[in-house]
Design a protein around this motif. Structure first.
Motif, PDB file in Angstrom:
ATOM      1  N   ASN A  70       0.892  -1.276   0.016  1.00  0.00           N
ATOM      2  CA  ASN A  70      -0.017  -0.008   0.145  1.00  0.00           C
ATOM      3  C   ASN A  70       1.017   1.281   0.240  1.00  0.00           C
ATOM      4  OD1 ASN A  70      -3.036   0.006  -0.080  1.00  0.00           O
ATOM      5  ND2 ASN A  70      -2.647  -1.532   1.621  1.00  0.00           N
ATOM      6  N   LEU A  72       2.096   4.856  -0.492  1.00  0.00           N
ATOM      7  CA  LEU A  72       1.218   6.065  -0.615  1.00  0.00           C
ATOM      8  C   LEU A  72       1.289   6.483  -1.900  1.00  0.00           C
ATOM      9  CD1 LEU A  72       1.572   7.763   2.908  1.00  0.00           C
ATOM     10  CD2 LEU A  72       0.111   5.661   2.112  1.00  0.00           C
ATOM     11  N   TYR A  73       2.302   6.531  -2.724  1.00  0.00           N
ATOM     12  CA  TYR A  73       2.257   7.043  -3.851  1.00  0.00           C
ATOM     13  C   TYR A  73       1.962   6.377  -5.157  1.00  0.00           C
ATOM     14  CZ  TYR A  73       6.686   4.524  -3.396  1.00  0.00           C
ATOM     15  OH  TYR A  73       7.564   3.401  -3.003  1.00  0.00           O
ATOM     16  N   ARG A  77      -1.530   0.295  -5.651  1.00  0.00           N
ATOM     17  CA  ARG A  77      -1.565  -0.090  -4.523  1.00  0.00           C
ATOM     18  C   ARG A  77      -2.659  -1.071  -4.162  1.00  0.00           C
ATOM     19  NH1 ARG A  77      -3.964   3.730  -0.601  1.00  0.00           N
ATOM     20  NH2 ARG A  77      -2.073   3.268   0.686  1.00  0.00           N
ATOM     21  N   GLU A  79      -5.041  -0.745  -1.858  1.00  0.00           N
ATOM     22  CA  GLU A  79      -6.466  -0.512  -1.416  1.00  0.00           C
ATOM     23  C   GLU A  79      -6.880   0.663  -2.467  1.00  0.00           C
ATOM     24  OE1 GLU A  79      -5.916   1.613   2.046  1.00  0.00           O
ATOM     25  OE2 GLU A  79      -5.257  -0.023   3.352  1.00  0.00           O
ATOM     26  N   ASN A  80      -6.197   0.389  -3.638  1.00  0.00           N
ATOM     27  CA  ASN A  80      -6.894   1.204  -4.761  1.00  0.00           C
ATOM     28  C   ASN A  80      -8.192   0.529  -5.560  1.00  0.00           C
ATOM     29  OD1 ASN A  80      -7.861   2.962  -7.013  1.00  0.00           O
ATOM     30  ND2 ASN A  80      -5.813   2.922  -8.223  1.00  0.00           N
ATOM     31  N   GLU A 241      -5.662   8.615  -7.453  1.00  0.00           N
ATOM     32  CA  GLU A 241      -6.105   7.464  -6.613  1.00  0.00           C
ATOM     33  C   GLU A 241      -5.227   6.888  -5.442  1.00  0.00           C
ATOM     34  OE1 GLU A 241      -9.193   6.280  -7.099  1.00  0.00           O
ATOM     35  OE2 GLU A 241      -9.702   7.236  -8.910  1.00  0.00           O
ATOM     36  N   THR A 242      -4.357   8.116  -5.107  1.00  0.00           N
ATOM     37  CA  THR A 242      -3.721   7.499  -3.800  1.00  0.00           C
ATOM     38  C   THR A 242      -3.587   8.571  -2.810  1.00  0.00           C
ATOM     39  OG1 THR A 242      -1.668   9.027  -4.729  1.00  0.00           O
ATOM     40  CG2 THR A 242      -1.895   6.653  -5.475  1.00  0.00           C
ATOM     41  N   PRO A 243      -3.452   8.511  -1.662  1.00  0.00           N
ATOM     42  CA  PRO A 243      -3.184   9.432  -0.549  1.00  0.00           C
ATOM     43  C   PRO A 243      -2.620  10.698  -0.779  1.00  0.00           C
ATOM     44  CG  PRO A 243      -3.001   7.301   0.346  1.00  0.00           C
ATOM     45  CD  PRO A 243      -2.876   7.072  -1.214  1.00  0.00           C
ATOM     46  N   LEU A 244      -1.744  10.569  -1.908  1.00  0.00           N
ATOM     47  CA  LEU A 244      -0.700  11.718  -2.142  1.00  0.00           C
ATOM     48  C   LEU A 244      -0.974  12.407  -3.468  1.00  0.00           C
ATOM     49  CD1 LEU A 244       2.989  10.124  -1.504  1.00  0.00           C
ATOM     50  CD2 LEU A 244       1.448  11.222   0.219  1.00  0.00           C
ATOM     51  N   CYS A 245      -2.340  12.084  -3.366  1.00  0.00           N
ATOM     52  CA  CYS A 245      -2.879  12.868  -4.932  1.00  0.00           C
ATOM     53  C   CYS A 245      -2.633  14.243  -5.172  1.00  0.00           C
ATOM     54  CB  CYS A 245      -4.262  12.490  -5.058  1.00  0.00           C
ATOM     55  SG  CYS A 245      -5.470  13.012  -3.784  1.00  0.00           S
ATOM     56  N   GLU A 247      -0.304  16.314  -3.506  1.00  0.00           N
ATOM     57  CA  GLU A 247       1.023  16.654  -3.293  1.00  0.00           C
ATOM     58  C   GLU A 247       1.679  17.167  -4.601  1.00  0.00           C
ATOM     59  OE1 GLU A 247       2.362  17.111  -0.318  1.00  0.00           O
ATOM     60  OE2 GLU A 247       1.094  15.803   0.847  1.00  0.00           O
TER      61      GLU A 247
END
Length: 353
Positions: A70, A72-73, A77, A79-80, A241-245, A247
């Motif tokens: 998973n 984050l970048y 991953r 969880e996507n 589609e990632t937590p760093l979208c 950034e």
């Protein structure tokens, strides 16, 4: 005085192939365009010393986008839930190799997410089949973390090389970006691969959230310590589609500086001009070649699956047929002043290790 010091440090790096952490950080924080050109020129001269003006082409086969991690970048991953997953069958992989071989490629890079369905036995069966059909090719694996025994089984089956980016030499940053993953295990895997006898590739991204010049200096020092046969360096590109979208991503300019410094730290390494750098800038791969890179990896993945291997978005060459890809990239390599080479392209010092 500042420009003079940077030039002194670049000259030192060129001549001695090493700097300490403070010296690396100073360059990364202060280098300007005029000294970048000197750095890039030194990197190309260093590469020429080992490989002349050759740029090695590898046929890339992205055979599964299923991943247990998973990070984050990463767009694939676990969880996507919006990622459209696929696995190529053994026959489909061999068909990619057949097409690649007919186009002249003599290295195939088998890359996937960390898909444990492809265990050591399945991967070994694929490797043996490729080697039986094409005994003159090199097989490179890029399939993530496995055990010593699994790596050994695949090596004994005929795998020649293994790419495993260390991602970051900072345990703290690694932990933030890779939930549930072990920094120690990641690094240990690289030393295990080297011990077994693979040609080993490490590497990292430029511009990750929270990454500092000090982190990048640690990455370069780690490369010097590990002394891999291959080094992959590319810019961080955010995926929606990632937590760093949201950034900020890395830049071509910063990537080229670190790539050139890696060339001088590990002068005989094989270093790709990545698709990611070509995605950020139309002539990004040519700029990378002129900063010390000497490998390009055109894509042999079936066109109907290629877009699904979306580590990052807007990747170039998604719809290009392999034959078109090869002609296009060869022309671009020549136009940049280099010579395409479709041979195995082993690390020049590997057999001397």
């Amino acid at each position: 005085m500042q420009i003079g010091l940077i030039r002194y440090l670049i000259d030192k790096l060129y001549n001695a192939n090493i700097l300490d952490k403070d010296e690396i950080v100073y360059i990364l924080k202060n280098i300007k365009d005029e000294n970048k050109e000197i750095l890039f020129d030194y990197a190309v001269k260093t590469c020429e010393r080992y490989y002349k003006r050759k740029v090695y082409l590898r046929g890339l086969i992205e055979f599964s986008n299923i991943c247990m991690r998973n990070c984050l970048y990463c767009g694939i991953r676990a969880e996507n839930s919006n990622a459209e997953r696929y696995r190529l069958s053994k026959d489909e992989i061999l068909e990619c190799c057949k097409e690649g071989y007919s186009l002249g490629y003599r290295t195939f890079v088998l890359q996937s997410g960390e898909d444990m369905w492809f265990d050591a036995e399945k991967i070994s069966d694929i490797i043996k089949s490729i080697k039986a059909l094409y005994p003159d090719v090199a097989v490179t694996l890029s399939i993530g973390e496995r055990t010593y025994d699994e790596y050994k089984i695949m090596f004994d089956a005929g795998a020649d090389r293994f790419l495993l980016r260390h991602e970051t030499a900072s345990e703290e940053l690694y932990g933030k970006l890779h939930p549930g993953a072990s920094f120690i295990n990641r690094k240990n895997c690289l030393y295990i691969l080297k011990e077994i006898g693979y040609q080993v590739g490490a590497g990292f991204m430029i511009g990750l959230p929270g990454q500092t010049e000090e982190h990048l200096a640690d990455d370069l020092i780690f490369l010097k310590e590990l002394y891999p046969h291959m080094i992959g360096i590319g810019p961080f590109i955010p995926h929606s589609e990632t937590p760093l979208c949201n950034e900020k991503g890395g830049t071509v300019e910063d990537t080229l500086v670190v790539l050139a410094m890696a060339r001088l730290m590990v002068p005989d390494a094989l270093i790709p001009a990545t698709t990611a750098i070509g995605t950020l800038k139309k002539n990004g791969r040519e700029l990378a070649l002129n900063a010390g890179a000497n490998v390009v990896m055109p894509n042999l993945t079936p066109v109907n699956q290629r877009a699904k291997y979306d580590l990052y978005e807007n990747k170039i060459c998604i719809g290009d047929e392999p034959a078109h890809c090869r002609v296009c990239i060869e022309n671009r390599i020549r136009a940049a002043g280099f010579e395409p080479d479709l041979g195995r392209g082993d690390n020049v010092n590997f057999l001397k290790d």
